[in-house]
Structure formats: structure tokens, C-alpha cells
Design a protein around this motif. Structure first.
Motif, mmCIF file in Angstrom:
data_model
loop_
_atom_site.group_PDB
_atom_site.id
_atom_site.type_symbol
_atom_site.label_atom_id
_atom_site.label_comp_id
_atom_site.label_asym_id
_atom_site.label_seq_id
_atom_site.Cartn_x
_atom_site.Cartn_y
_atom_site.Cartn_z
ATOM 1 N N TYR A 48 0.839 -1.196 0.000
ATOM 2 C CA TYR A 48 0.000 0.000 0.000
ATOM 3 C C TYR A 48 0.876 1.249 0.000
ATOM 4 O O TYR A 48 1.934 1.276 0.634
ATOM 5 C CB TYR A 48 -0.894 0.036 1.244
ATOM 6 C CG TYR A 48 -1.910 -1.070 1.334
ATOM 7 C CD1 TYR A 48 -2.906 -1.212 0.372
ATOM 8 C CD2 TYR A 48 -1.893 -1.975 2.390
ATOM 9 C CE1 TYR A 48 -3.849 -2.223 0.461
ATOM 10 C CE2 TYR A 48 -2.826 -2.986 2.495
ATOM 11 C CZ TYR A 48 -3.797 -3.106 1.521
ATOM 12 O OH TYR A 48 -4.726 -4.109 1.610
ATOM 13 N N PHE A 52 -2.669 5.703 0.771
ATOM 14 C CA PHE A 52 -3.744 4.692 0.823
ATOM 15 C C PHE A 52 -3.944 4.210 2.255
ATOM 16 O O PHE A 52 -5.077 4.127 2.757
ATOM 17 C CB PHE A 52 -3.383 3.521 -0.094
ATOM 18 C CG PHE A 52 -4.468 2.490 -0.234
ATOM 19 C CD1 PHE A 52 -5.315 2.505 -1.330
ATOM 20 C CD2 PHE A 52 -4.644 1.488 0.725
ATOM 21 C CE1 PHE A 52 -6.326 1.544 -1.474
ATOM 22 C CE2 PHE A 52 -5.635 0.533 0.602
ATOM 23 C CZ PHE A 52 -6.479 0.567 -0.502
ATOM 24 N N CYS A 79 -11.075 7.491 -0.770
ATOM 25 C CA CYS A 79 -10.813 6.045 -0.771
ATOM 26 C C CYS A 79 -11.258 5.388 -2.075
ATOM 27 O O CYS A 79 -10.582 4.491 -2.597
ATOM 28 C CB CYS A 79 -11.521 5.401 0.411
ATOM 29 S SG CYS A 79 -10.870 5.891 2.028
ATOM 30 N N ASN A 83 -9.468 3.003 -4.817
ATOM 31 C CA ASN A 83 -9.953 1.651 -5.110
ATOM 32 C C ASN A 83 -11.464 1.718 -5.312
ATOM 33 O O ASN A 83 -12.228 1.694 -4.337
ATOM 34 C CB ASN A 83 -9.605 0.678 -3.983
ATOM 35 C CG ASN A 83 -10.166 -0.721 -4.227
ATOM 36 O OD1 ASN A 83 -10.546 -1.055 -5.354
ATOM 37 N ND2 ASN A 83 -10.223 -1.532 -3.186
ATOM 38 N N ASN A 86 -14.206 -1.150 -3.828
ATOM 39 C CA ASN A 86 -14.384 -1.436 -2.407
ATOM 40 C C ASN A 86 -15.854 -1.315 -2.041
ATOM 41 O O ASN A 86 -16.393 -0.216 -1.873
ATOM 42 C CB ASN A 86 -13.541 -0.470 -1.566
ATOM 43 C CG ASN A 86 -13.460 -0.894 -0.106
ATOM 44 O OD1 ASN A 86 -14.427 -1.399 0.462
ATOM 45 N ND2 ASN A 86 -12.302 -0.684 0.496
ATOM 46 N N ASN A 144 -17.242 -2.447 -13.517
ATOM 47 C CA ASN A 144 -17.120 -2.490 -12.065
ATOM 48 C C ASN A 144 -18.498 -2.738 -11.449
ATOM 49 O O ASN A 144 -19.403 -1.914 -11.572
ATOM 50 C CB ASN A 144 -16.525 -1.156 -11.573
ATOM 51 C CG ASN A 144 -16.313 -1.118 -10.080
ATOM 52 O OD1 ASN A 144 -17.149 -1.593 -9.307
ATOM 53 N ND2 ASN A 144 -15.207 -0.536 -9.663
#
Length: 416
Positions: A48, A52, A79, A83, A86, A144
Motif C-alpha cells: 500500500y 492509501f 478512498c 480503489n 471497495n 465495475n
């Protein structure tokens, strides 16, 4: 940080800028919670970045106290840019949106845990901003799962029928307009990738949810345009099936009338078995596509689907002799058409651009149609002969055609 007199939208931008660059000063009252580690060092730890790790340490701390505030909402933005897959962050973001829309959640250390139930509405302005945010993130990854689910969750608020509305027509126009706007967005995604399953699935959800005859009708035309641009696009053919079958029931319910299309349930959804007239229209449409390119499996599968559905429907029980006779006649007519195509192909090879030898897709479709008549010796004998030819012309599936030929032979034995 909320005691100044700047307009809310300017404060949001400043807060977001601060979130990106100085998390400790934004969360002075929060102790970050690092990711839990095992006593033994991991065999292969994830590298990471410091940014992050810091952002997610603060996120874990906010989740622990269930803070639903403006600063928490913007931390989810940070965040998710790191990513976008998530799921936990997306879920937390929606809870923050709901709390902020209901008047809770301060800009600073206000923890609006309270009730965790979702309110009946979310501010339309916030919905629009978050749809744009999801669009920006989706540009790099249009497949996604979390992005598409987030869009759906937001649109559920926008599509929800309003209460205490003076004019029902005005409310329906509002919902229809919102749906068309989202369909335009999906169209943009499909222009880049015409076989994006997520986009097609989202499109179906929109049309089902609004359930407006205008959308069902226009979707048939839309799928037609996609088929014209790529006749081998199975997703577009599937969309036409969806619009013609489920749309028949939806249009009938909306008008309050009766339909010749018989409703049935499939995976919990009401779908229609096409009327004889509509089945003929769809079968003709598929056959035209097959004539343009006999090697294209898509129109053949569509044709077989329409005809076999009709056959099963009338033989399921409760159909009149006239209905059974009409479907049988329809089936025979299309078998005659496909036979004619095969004969024409065998006698007159179209051009040097086409492969040598018989058209396997055409022959395969003819076998599927002939086998429906399990009690007619002539039909089964023809299907058996075709299976033998396909064992030679389609060597990759030789064992498959041998098995089909054996099955037809057993049917013929029962007739003899």
C-alpha cells in the motif's frame, strides 16, 4: 470547519481539498485504526502507498463510531478514487448520503449514528453529483460491479413515485424523463462496448422499474439499431427478446386491457408467451437476419427460441385444437423456408467470400426445428440424415452430432 459564512458548495470544495491533502487536520478528534495484522508477518504483503494506508486508517475509525458526516462522505471519495471496487466504502458512502439528505451529519466531528434506516428520499442534487462521480470513476472500468450497483441504488430514489403529487401525469413524466436520461448514459457505455453485460442488465432494470409502454416500444427499436450495427451481438438479440416478451405484459397492464400473450413466470418475473401474430413477426425478423448471414448463429437461435416457445406453450395443456393447428402450421412454414435456404445454398454457392462446403449453422438450425416433430417419421428421418452430414461437416462437434443422431434413431424405432 463549518462555522464560516461561505456558500455550502464552496465549503464542500474546500473540505474536499483538505481531505485530499491534510487528513490529520480534518480529523483532529479521530484516532486512526491501522489494518489488523497477524502475529506472523505475511508471506506476501500488499504494498500500500502511505496515502492509501492513511486514508483507510481514518475510514476504519469513522466506521467504528458510525460517523455519517460531510467529512466522512468526502473521505469515501478519497478512498474510492484509490480503489473503486471497495464495496464497504460504497455502502458507507450511501449511508452518509442518506444521513446528510435527511438533515443529519455536520461538516466536522458530528457523529450522526442514530437510526441506520434509509430515509425515503435523497436530495436530487446529491444524486446528480454522485451519478457524475460514479461516471467519472467508471470511465476507467465500465465493468465495475460496485459502480453499477451504486447507480441503481441512487436511481431507486429518483424513480420512486412521489407522494402527495397533485398531477399523476406530471409525476409519470418526471420519472420517464429521469429514465430516459439514464438510458442515454447506458447508450454511451454501449457505444464503447456493445456487449457490456452490466450496461445491458442496468438498462433492463430501468425499463422494468419505470414500466412505461413508451419505453418498452422504443426498446425494440433500440435493440434493432444495435443488431443492425453488429448482427452477431447476442446481447442485442437478447434485449429484443426481453423487450418483446416482458414488454407485452407491461403494455397490457398499463393500458388495463387484455392481451393474447399468455403470462408466465421466469425467475420470479412475469414474462409473456408471444401471441401467434407477434410470434410470426419475430420469427420473420430472425429469418431475415439469417438470410443476410446464414453463418451467424444469433438469428438462428432467436428463430428457434420463438418457434419452440410457441410449440411448448400450446402443448402445455389448455390450448384449443385451433391454437395447436395454428402453431403447427407456423412451424411447418418456417421449416419449409429453412429447407429452401439450404437447397439454394447447396445449388448456388453465393460467392468466393463465403466458405466452401455446407453452412453448418443453417443445417444445425434445421435439425433443431425438425426434431420438434417427434411423432412424424419423415421429419425425423430428415433430421437423422442431417446429423450424419454434420458429423462430417462439423468435425469439432462430431461426437455431439453422433449423439443427436442416436437420439433421433431411438425416436424412429418407437414409431416403427
Amino acid at each position: 470547519p463549518t462555522d464560516d459564512h461561505r456558500p455550502p458548495h464552496q465549503h464542500k470544495r474546500t473540505l474536499f481539498h483538505k481531505t485530499m491533502n491534510d487528513l490529520p487536520s480534518l480529523f483532529p478528534d479521530i484516532t486512526p485504526i491501522p489494518q489488523s495484522t497477524t502475529p506472523e508477518p505475511p508471506v506476501c504483503s500488499i504494498a500500500y502507498t502511505p496515502e492509501f494506508s492513511q486514508a483507510h486508517d481514518y475510514l476504519r475509525a469513522l466506521l467504528a463510531i458510525d460517523e455519517q458526516s460531510e467529512r466522512a462522505f468526502h473521505l469515501t471519495t478519497v478512498c474510492l478514487k484509490m480503489n473503486a471496487a471497495n464495496y464497504t466504502v460504497w455502502h458507507y458512502r450511501r449511508r452518509c448520503l442518506a444521513a446528510l439528505s435527511s438533515g443529519g451529519g455536520g461538516g466536522g466531528g458530528d457523529t450522526s449514528s442514530g437510526s441506520t434506516t434509509t430515509p425515503s428520499t435523497v436530495d436530487d442534487e446529491r444524486i446528480e453529483e454522485d451519478l457524475k462521480f460514479a461516471d467519472d470513476l467508471g470511465g476507467t472500468n465500465p465493468k465495475n460491479y460496485q459502480l453499477w450497483y451504486h447507480r441503481r441504488a441512487l436511481l431507486e430514489f429518483r424513480f420512486k413515485k412521489g407522494e402527495n403529487v397533485v398531477s399523476g401525469d406530471a409525476e409519470e413524466e418526471r420519472r420517464l424523463g429521469a429514465a430516459k436520461k439514464e438510458l442515454d448514459y447506458v447508450d454511451k457505455i454501449l457505444d464503447d462496448d456493445s456487449k457490456n453485460y452490466h450496461a445491458w442488465s442496468h438498462r433492463q432494470w430501468i425499463i422494468r422499474t419505470i414500466n412505461n409502454p413508451q419505453l418498452w416500444s422504443s426498446e425494440i427499436e433500440y435493440s434493432h439499431s444495435k443488431i443492425l450495427s453488429d448482427p452477431r451481438n447476442n446481447s442485442a438479440w437478447n434485449q429484443r427478446w426481453f423487450a418483446t416478451h416482458e414488454g407485452q405484459i407491461a403494455s397490457t397492464n398499463a393500458s388495463g386491457g387484455e392481451s393474447n400473450d399468455k403470462p408466465r413466470y421466469q425467475r420470479g418475473k412475469v414474462v409473456g408467451v408471444l401471441s401467434h401474430e407477434n410470434a410470426n413477426i419475430e420469427a420473420h425478423y430472425a429469418l431475415c437476419g439469417a438470410k443476410i448471414d446464414p453463418f451467424n448463429e444469433s438469428p438462428w437461435r432467436y428463430l428457434i427460441g420463438v418457434l419452440v416457445e410457441q410449440w411448448r406453450s400450446v402443448h402445455r395443456g389448455g390450448s384449443t385444437k385451433e391454437e395447436i393447428a395454428n402453431v403447427t402450421t407456423l412451424f411447418r412454414e418456417y421449416i419449409t423456408e429453412v429447407r429452401g435456404m439450404k437447397q439454394s445454398w447447396d445449388e448456388n454457392r453465393p460467392s468466393d467470400d463465403c466458405p466452401d462446403g455446407p453452412c453448418v449453422s443453417l443445417m444445425s438450425a434445421l435439425v433443431d426445428l425438425l426434431e420438434v416433430f417427434t411423432e412424424e417419421k419423415e421429419m425425423l428421418t430428415e433430421a437423422q440424415t442431417l446429423c450424419g452430414e454434420l458429423m462430417l461437416e462439423d468435425p469439432v462437434r462430431r461426437k455431439y452430432w453422433r449423439k443427436r443422431q442416436t437420439m433421433v434413431a431411438k425416436w424412429l424405432e418407437t414409431l416403427n
